[in-house]
Design a protein around this motif. Structure first.
Motif, PDB file in Angstrom:
ATOM      1  N   CYS A 198       0.984  -1.201   0.143  1.00 46.99           N
ATOM      2  CA  CYS A 198      -0.036   0.041   0.075  1.00 46.99           C
ATOM      3  C   CYS A 198       0.886   1.364   0.008  1.00 46.99           C
ATOM      4  N   HIS A 200       1.694   4.054   1.793  1.00 45.88           N
ATOM      5  CA  HIS A 200       1.796   4.806   3.158  1.00 45.88           C
ATOM      6  C   HIS A 200       2.555   5.922   3.256  1.00 45.88           C
ATOM      7  N   CYS A 208      -0.022  -3.289   4.277  1.00 42.13           N
ATOM      8  CA  CYS A 208      -1.290  -2.897   4.892  1.00 42.13           C
ATOM      9  C   CYS A 208      -2.125  -4.020   5.041  1.00 42.13           C
ATOM     10  N   TYR A 233      -4.178   1.842   6.881  1.00 38.45           N
ATOM     11  CA  TYR A 233      -3.000   2.743   7.043  1.00 38.45           C
ATOM     12  C   TYR A 233      -2.483   3.013   8.287  1.00 38.45           C
TER      13      TYR A 233
END
Length: 281
Positions: A198, A200, A208, A233
């Protein structure tokens, strides 16, 4: 697949748990302050009294235990990595990090903590020292103990002297409600078996958790249709994800006041695992 029926799980959590999340409301006992004399000299901070109304604002972790002769009670430290923990919730005292979860009603009067006979879950522990821990702590807590509740510096401390003159000392850690300044909101999240890459804002190449909200009625029966999986997140306090295991979690969600830039404005704290399933690939 290992499932804990939700209605049963909710009952157990209310009567025996402390989360993570959990554990967590304020006590309703009358406020009574105990003040200890401050030691002489500038090197030692003054002692600050704490009202017994504040018992429910902390998780109390066992740090010292001595018998009447001053000898350490080793039987109470069978889990060095997870010290015995007391939580005071709705006029109940709950004990965690023993073999089983223990709980019973309590009252406070004139510096005396009185604990009613305690009930326990029925899990078997193969380690004899851990199995004996339930009895070792319950026999000392049940009945009346002299209680002093105070802080020296910034660490709250609960000291109990039992009827057999054992001395138990617990250090206080603020509950999530204390840290976030609210009772929070109960939510259910289903966590997928595997994480995914993901984007972030603070961690490159992040993985994530994949989550979706679940809803249940008053009888603990799932309602509605789960939505699409979404990346989370952030971490969930008290929860460690095991790859390949799908979980349904009951959580407390709190507003985070004045979060730093790019940090989440919500915090999630684990209350209990409602359902767990190993997903075969």
């Amino acid at each position: 697949m290992k499932c804990l029926p939700l209605a049963l799980g909710l009952t157990i959590a209310l009567t025996a748990c402390s989360q993570p999340s959990n554990p967590e409301e304020r006590t309703a006992t009358p406020g009574h302050a105990t003040t200890a004399a401050a030691p002489a000299g500038d090197a030692v901070p003054a002692t600050v009294s704490v009202k017994t109304d504040d018992l429910g604002k902390y998780h109390w972790l066992l740090s010292e235990a001595m018998d009447s002769g001053g000898k350490r009670i080793d039987a109470l430290f069978a889990r060095p990595d997870k010290p015995l923990q007391l939580d005071f919730t709705d006029q109940r005292i709950n004990v965690s990090n023993a073999c089983n979860r223990l709980g019973g009603g309590y009252t406070v009067e004139s510096e005396q903590l009185h604990v009613n006979p305690m009930a326990a879950t029925m899990m078997a522990c193969p380690d004899p020292a851990l199995s004996a821990l339930d009895g070792a702590i319950s026999q000392r807590l049940q009945g009346s103990s002299k209680m002093s509740l105070q802080t020296s510096g910034h660490t709250p401390q609960l000291r109990l002297v039992t009827a057999s003159n054992d001395t138990l000392v617990f250090n206080g850690e603020p509950t999530a409600e204390t840290r976030y300044g609210s009772q929070g909101e109960t939510v259910f999240l289903e966590v997928a078996a595997d994480t995914k890459p993901c984007s972030h804002p603070l961690m490159p190449n992040a993985e994530c958790l994949q989550v979706r909200e679940r809803t249940y009625d008053a009888q603990g029966v799932a309602t509605g249709t789960p939505g699409e999986w979404q990346p989370l997140y952030q971490s969930i306090e008290g929860y460690t994800h095991e790859p390949g295991v799908r979980n349904v979690l009951r959580l407390k969600r709190y507003d985070v006041r004045n979060p730093p830039a790019d940090a989440p404005n919500k915090a999630y704290v684990l209350d209990m695992v409602v359902e767990s399933e190993t997903v075969k690939k």
